[in-house]
Enzyme design. Structure first.
Site, PDB file in Angstrom:
ATOM      1  CG  HIS A 107      -1.684  -0.903   1.053  1.00  0.00           C
ATOM      2  ND1 HIS A 107      -1.763  -1.931   1.757  1.00  0.00           N
ATOM      3  CD2 HIS A 107      -3.146  -1.207   0.417  1.00  0.00           C
ATOM      4  CE1 HIS A 107      -2.420  -3.445   1.664  1.00  0.00           C
ATOM      5  NE2 HIS A 107      -3.690  -2.160   0.914  1.00  0.00           N
TER       6      HIS A 107
ATOM      7  NE  ARG B 165     -19.444  19.682  10.493  1.00  0.00           N
ATOM      8  CZ  ARG B 165     -17.247  19.058  11.351  1.00  0.00           C
ATOM      9  NH1 ARG B 165     -17.674  17.564  10.802  1.00  0.00           N
ATOM     10  NH2 ARG B 165     -16.352  20.084  11.364  1.00  0.00           N
TER      11      ARG B 165
ATOM     12  CD  GLU C 275       1.412  -2.076   3.117  1.00  0.00           C
ATOM     13  OE1 GLU C 275       1.066  -2.712   2.897  1.00  0.00           O
ATOM     14  OE2 GLU C 275       1.725  -0.861   2.491  1.00  0.00           O
TER      15      GLU C 275
ATOM     16  NE  ARG D 210     -19.722  20.744  14.866  1.00  0.00           N
ATOM     17  CZ  ARG D 210     -19.877  19.705  15.036  1.00  0.00           C
ATOM     18  NH1 ARG D 210     -18.961  18.415  14.716  1.00  0.00           N
ATOM     19  NH2 ARG D 210     -21.000  19.197  15.111  1.00  0.00           N
TER      20      ARG D 210
HETATM   21  N1  URA Z   1     -11.666  16.952  11.007  1.00  0.00           N
HETATM   22  C1  URA Z   1     -12.847  16.411  11.504  1.00  0.00           C
HETATM   23  O1  URA Z   1     -12.348  15.205  11.771  1.00  0.00           O
HETATM   24  N2  URA Z   1     -13.742  17.253  12.007  1.00  0.00           N
HETATM   25  C2  URA Z   1     -13.583  18.756  11.994  1.00  0.00           C
HETATM   26  O2  URA Z   1     -14.627  19.275  12.405  1.00  0.00           O
HETATM   27  C3  URA Z   1     -12.805  19.136  11.502  1.00  0.00           C
HETATM   28  C4  URA Z   1     -11.439  18.488  10.607  1.00  0.00           C
END
Ligand code: URA
Length: 264
Positions: free
Chosen positions: A13, A173, A85, A228
């Site tokens: 890979h 989200r 790996e 967030r």
């Molecule tokens: N990466 C993630 O998984 N979530 C985010 O909100 C930003 C980057």
């Protein structure tokens, strides 16, 4: 000790043979193949090694010490394949260098978070160890990342990531195709916040579990590109640049300490 590959065996890979590492034992693991060259060149002169699927690799010369920078792509499965790996190629120390969404009010865009543990909200690590097994970082690598952040003068936080298999539902989200978040995840961000978790990303838990199950060391530092508590959105490119500069400076200082090249 696990089974090392033959020096000239090209691993399926990652697409290169162990001899290309020139004895490197430390690897930086960004998710994005597009960040590898810049990150490697931030450490010192860097040479391209290979690119195959999500794994793009450069070898950097950090004050005479070879350091591999290899992307892992997104999510647990590709991290586990890469670590398998790279371990067979002789890498013993893995530092994830990623991006993340903060869930605590005090953690701002462009800051970095050093994760000393992760919630296993993913599936890959269960193929390596039962869920009761902790996803924790190596203490020496974590301490070096903290010292590196201090030396680099960047704003850092230490805490527990929530490593999710998904960017949308698992990170609660709602700005997705359907807008629907399954019941099991509704309210989960508030709960993780109340439990003191710091950030969402998609790889740390897998890395921590696989490395520890192998008897190897792993750490994680992430730049904050989504806040967030303000928005579900990922920040514009200037914030990405700020976060990338912060984690690049941090890992460079950390690696100088770890490889005993600091001050030279
Ligand atoms: N990466 C993630 O998984 N979530 C985010 O909100 C930003 C980057």
């Amino acid at each position: 000790m696990g089974k090392l590959a033959n020096k000239s065996e090209v691993l399926y890979h990652i697409g290169f043979a162990p001899e290309r590492l020139r004895g490197a034992t430390y690897a930086l693991l960004p998710g994005d193949p597009g960040r590898v060259q810049t990150l490697a060149e931030a450490l010192g002169p860097a040479e391209f090694i290979a690119t195959h699927r999500e794994y793009t690799s450069y070898l950097a010369d950090l004050a005479g010490e070879p350091i591999l920078v290899c992307s892992t792509g997104m999510g647990g499965p590709s991290v586990a394949i890469g670590v398998e790996e790279l371990a067979r190629a002789g890498i013993t120390h893995f530092i994830r260098v990623g991006t993340t969404g903060s869930i605590q009010e005090k953690i701002n865009l462009g800051d970095i978070v050093i994760n000393d543990a992760a919630v296993r909200l993913e599936g890959t690590s269960t193929h390596y160890a039962p869920l009761a097994y902790p996803a924790v970082a190596d203490l020496r690598l974590t301490n070096a990342l903290v010292a590196g952040a201090q030396a680099a003068g960047v704003t850092y936080h230490i805490g527990t990531s929530i490593s999710s298999d998904t960017f949308w539902p698992g990170q609660e989200r709602y700005d997705s195709f359907t807008g629907y978040v399954p019941r099991r995840f509704q309210g989960s961000t508030a709960e993780w916040r109340a439990l003191g978790c710091t950030n969402y990303e998609m790889e740390a838990a897998t890395l921590f579990v696989v490395a520890r199950a192998f008897g190897l060391a792993a750490g994680c530092v992430c730049g904050v590109v989504a806040k967030r508590t303000d928005s579900e959105k990922v920040a514009p490119t200037d914030t990405y640049a700020q976060a990338s500069a912060a984690f690049a400076a941090t890992v460079k200082e950390a690696l100088l300490l770890l490889t005993k090249k600091a001050g030279k």
